[in-house]
Write a protein that holds these residues in place. Structure first.
Motif, mmCIF file in Angstrom:
data_model
loop_
_atom_site.group_PDB
_atom_site.id
_atom_site.type_symbol
_atom_site.label_atom_id
_atom_site.label_comp_id
_atom_site.label_asym_id
_atom_site.label_seq_id
_atom_site.Cartn_x
_atom_site.Cartn_y
_atom_site.Cartn_z
ATOM 1 N N ASP A 141 0.673 -1.334 0.085
ATOM 2 C CA ASP A 141 -0.030 -0.156 0.021
ATOM 3 C C ASP A 141 0.829 1.185 -0.105
ATOM 4 O O ASP A 141 0.468 2.233 -0.336
ATOM 5 C CB ASP A 141 -1.020 0.071 1.084
ATOM 6 C CG ASP A 141 -2.012 -0.835 1.161
ATOM 7 O OD1 ASP A 141 -2.017 -1.532 0.013
ATOM 8 O OD2 ASP A 141 -2.787 -1.192 2.202
ATOM 9 N N HIS A 142 2.233 1.118 0.475
ATOM 10 C CA HIS A 142 2.861 2.475 0.699
ATOM 11 C C HIS A 142 4.140 2.319 -0.487
ATOM 12 O O HIS A 142 5.018 2.967 -0.396
ATOM 13 C CB HIS A 142 3.220 2.363 2.157
ATOM 14 C CG HIS A 142 2.519 2.843 2.900
ATOM 15 N ND1 HIS A 142 1.526 1.835 3.285
ATOM 16 C CD2 HIS A 142 2.135 3.986 3.644
ATOM 17 C CE1 HIS A 142 0.787 2.435 4.354
ATOM 18 N NE2 HIS A 142 0.901 3.860 4.497
ATOM 19 N N SER A 143 4.029 1.478 -1.535
ATOM 20 C CA SER A 143 4.998 1.470 -2.552
ATOM 21 C C SER A 143 4.464 2.353 -3.677
ATOM 22 O O SER A 143 3.267 2.434 -3.832
ATOM 23 C CB SER A 143 5.237 0.079 -2.918
ATOM 24 O OG SER A 143 5.892 -0.775 -2.015
ATOM 25 N N HIS A 144 5.429 3.036 -4.094
ATOM 26 C CA HIS A 144 5.135 3.960 -4.980
ATOM 27 C C HIS A 144 5.350 3.774 -6.520
ATOM 28 O O HIS A 144 4.687 4.333 -7.411
ATOM 29 C CB HIS A 144 5.997 5.021 -5.167
ATOM 30 C CG HIS A 144 5.938 5.938 -3.549
ATOM 31 N ND1 HIS A 144 4.672 5.934 -2.941
ATOM 32 C CD2 HIS A 144 6.896 6.283 -2.538
ATOM 33 C CE1 HIS A 144 4.604 6.560 -1.646
ATOM 34 N NE2 HIS A 144 6.111 6.667 -1.412
ATOM 35 N N LEU A 186 4.714 0.490 12.627
ATOM 36 C CA LEU A 186 5.190 1.320 12.830
ATOM 37 C C LEU A 186 5.985 1.919 11.916
ATOM 38 O O LEU A 186 6.483 3.140 11.743
ATOM 39 C CB LEU A 186 5.688 1.238 14.255
ATOM 40 C CG LEU A 186 5.113 0.795 15.321
ATOM 41 C CD1 LEU A 186 5.634 0.437 16.641
ATOM 42 C CD2 LEU A 186 3.866 1.789 15.683
ATOM 43 N N ALA A 187 6.894 0.905 11.060
ATOM 44 C CA ALA A 187 8.161 1.331 10.412
ATOM 45 C C ALA A 187 8.517 -0.058 9.537
ATOM 46 O O ALA A 187 8.276 -0.985 10.004
ATOM 47 C CB ALA A 187 9.174 1.912 11.137
ATOM 48 N N SER A 188 8.938 0.441 8.390
ATOM 49 C CA SER A 188 9.256 -0.483 7.444
ATOM 50 C C SER A 188 10.514 -0.067 6.657
ATOM 51 O O SER A 188 10.825 0.830 6.480
ATOM 52 C CB SER A 188 8.320 -0.930 6.574
ATOM 53 O OG SER A 188 8.083 0.259 5.760
ATOM 54 N N ASN A 190 13.326 -0.561 -6.992
ATOM 55 C CA ASN A 190 13.794 -0.944 -5.604
ATOM 56 C C ASN A 190 12.812 -0.629 -4.500
ATOM 57 O O ASN A 190 12.588 0.513 -4.514
ATOM 58 C CB ASN A 190 15.350 -0.559 -5.483
ATOM 59 C CG ASN A 190 16.045 -1.027 -4.333
ATOM 60 O OD1 ASN A 190 15.365 -1.807 -3.470
ATOM 61 N ND2 ASN A 190 17.087 -1.370 -4.367
ATOM 62 N N LEU A 191 12.399 -1.454 -3.949
ATOM 63 C CA LEU A 191 11.519 -1.246 -2.650
ATOM 64 C C LEU A 191 12.346 -0.225 -1.774
ATOM 65 O O LEU A 191 11.437 0.179 -0.767
ATOM 66 C CB LEU A 191 11.214 -2.564 -1.989
ATOM 67 C CG LEU A 191 9.983 -3.421 -2.490
ATOM 68 C CD1 LEU A 191 9.990 -4.819 -1.811
ATOM 69 C CD2 LEU A 191 8.599 -2.815 -2.743
ATOM 70 N N ARG A 192 13.395 -0.028 -1.822
ATOM 71 C CA ARG A 192 14.229 0.930 -0.933
ATOM 72 C C ARG A 192 13.490 2.255 -1.089
ATOM 73 O O ARG A 192 13.740 3.190 -0.253
ATOM 74 C CB ARG A 192 15.704 0.842 -1.125
ATOM 75 C CG ARG A 192 16.549 1.768 -0.181
ATOM 76 C CD ARG A 192 17.718 1.949 -0.364
ATOM 77 N NE ARG A 192 18.704 0.619 -0.359
ATOM 78 C CZ ARG A 192 19.423 0.126 -0.924
ATOM 79 N NH1 ARG A 192 19.709 0.303 -2.110
ATOM 80 N NH2 ARG A 192 19.929 -1.299 -0.503
#
Length: 346
Positions: free
Chosen positions: A47-50, A125-127, A281-283
């Motif tokens: 959901d938070h990948s761009h 909380l964080a990824s 890259n997911l980074r």
């Protein structure tokens, strides 16, 4: 006299020392709580990948639980993910997305996720993530003729995407499509030279016919009308050039937006973030240092020591299996981590 008796009785009372509480047993990677946390974490990551594709859980590598008081604890997960065929803009639920096979040149994601469980309610909380393609050597060892991932800014890739999008727009009576991003590309050199490309698109406020008159006037639809889509195409360059393309629009999805790279992609150009890379890259979307347990020194850690593995010969193993077990014997549980592999291991 009464005071003296009271003091004597007080001295004779047993003194109870506080016994330190033992740490809770480690949470296994295949335990229901770990799997529920991993499912929430993967959905959060997608959901938070761009850019790029949705990822599916392949394995829970490790899990740590840090008690924070009554009905409150912190969880740190280390996850192994695999790229699926669904672009992040696709409305297809993750459970219906196909994980790319090993021979399609798989892309693996490694993620650290910090969650909390407060009164039984899990939240992320964080990824922090990193994704990378499998090596060419691993793929060719299993499938020598399989096409391999190519850089997203490869000249042949850009040519194929541009030709495919032009082909689609020239044959459709619907909305004129503009390129959002190239998702992945593979090139096959033998026995026929082929370029396989996948790319995300969006509908504009022009029809394909109107775009022929003035393509510069065609703009992407506003967020409240946006219509994203996805195209797959194959271009043969030898002996003759031929392009086969298939594009599908998803329809408007309320709340779904695309993070524009700040660069015109209508001619097949790419955002700077993928120059010279074979995969998104997911980074770029997940790089929070607080997702790792190592960055949270304020919490104590409970480490499970690995037991040494003693190898036995076939004869010794057979003899061991013949040992009589007492009635009601329960074999020891499997190691708490890592967990089972859901798809395949790279």
């Amino acid at each position: 006299m009464k005071v003296l008796v009271a003091l004597i009785l007080l001295v004779q009372l047993p003194i109870h020392k506080a016994v330190p509480t033992a740490p809770p047993p480690p949470l296994g990677c295949d335990d229901p709580e770990s799997e529920a946390a991993a499912e929430l974490a993967v959905n959060y990551i997608n959901d938070h990948s761009h850019h790029g594709y949705k990822f599916a859980l392949n394995r829970i590598e490790n899990v740590r639980v840090i008690p924070q008081g009554l009905n409150h604890k912190i969880l740190f997960l280390e996850l192994d993910l695999l790229e699926t065929e669904c672009h992040i803009l696709s409305p297809t639920p993750l459970e219906n997305c196909t994980v790319r096979s090993f021979t399609e040149h798989a892309v693996e994601g490694d993620c650290d996720v910090k969650l909390q469980n407060l009164d039984g309610k899990l939240s992320v909380l964080a990824s922090k993530c990193h994704s990378h393609a499998d090596s060419n050597e691993d793929v060719t060892r299993v499938c020598p003729d399989c096409p391999l991932l190519a850089n997203l800014n490869n000249t042949q890739v850009l040519t194929a995407v541009t030709a495919a999008l032009n082909s689609h727009n020239s044959k459709t009576a619907g909305a004129y499509l503009k390129l959002l991003e190239i998702g992945r590309a593979r090139i096959q050199y033998h026995p026929v030279h082929l370029v396989f490309v996948e790319f995300a698109v969006a509908a504009t406020n022009c029809s394909a016919g109107e775009a022929k008159a003035n393509v510069d006037a065609c703009q992407l639809l506003p967020d409240d009308q946006s219509n994203f889509g996805f195209c797959t195409a194959t271009m043969a360059t030898q002996p003759l050039q031929d392009v086969q393309v298939d594009c599908k629009l998803y329809g408007h999805q309320a709340g779904v937006t695309y993070s524009q790279p700040g660069q015109d992609t209508s001619a097949g150009l790419l955002p700077n973030v993928v120059q010279g890379f074979t995969n998104h890259n997911l980074r770029l979307s997940h790089n929070n240092p607080f997702a790792s347990e190592s960055s949270s020194s304020e919490f104590p850690t409970f480490v499970v020591a690995a037991k040494p593995v003693v190898k036995r010969t076939v004869g010794e193993a057979a003899q061991h299996d013949k040992v009589a077990r007492p009635v009601g014997f329960v074999p020891p549980p499997p190691p708490p981590c890592p967990g089972r592999v859901h798809h395949f291991k790279i």
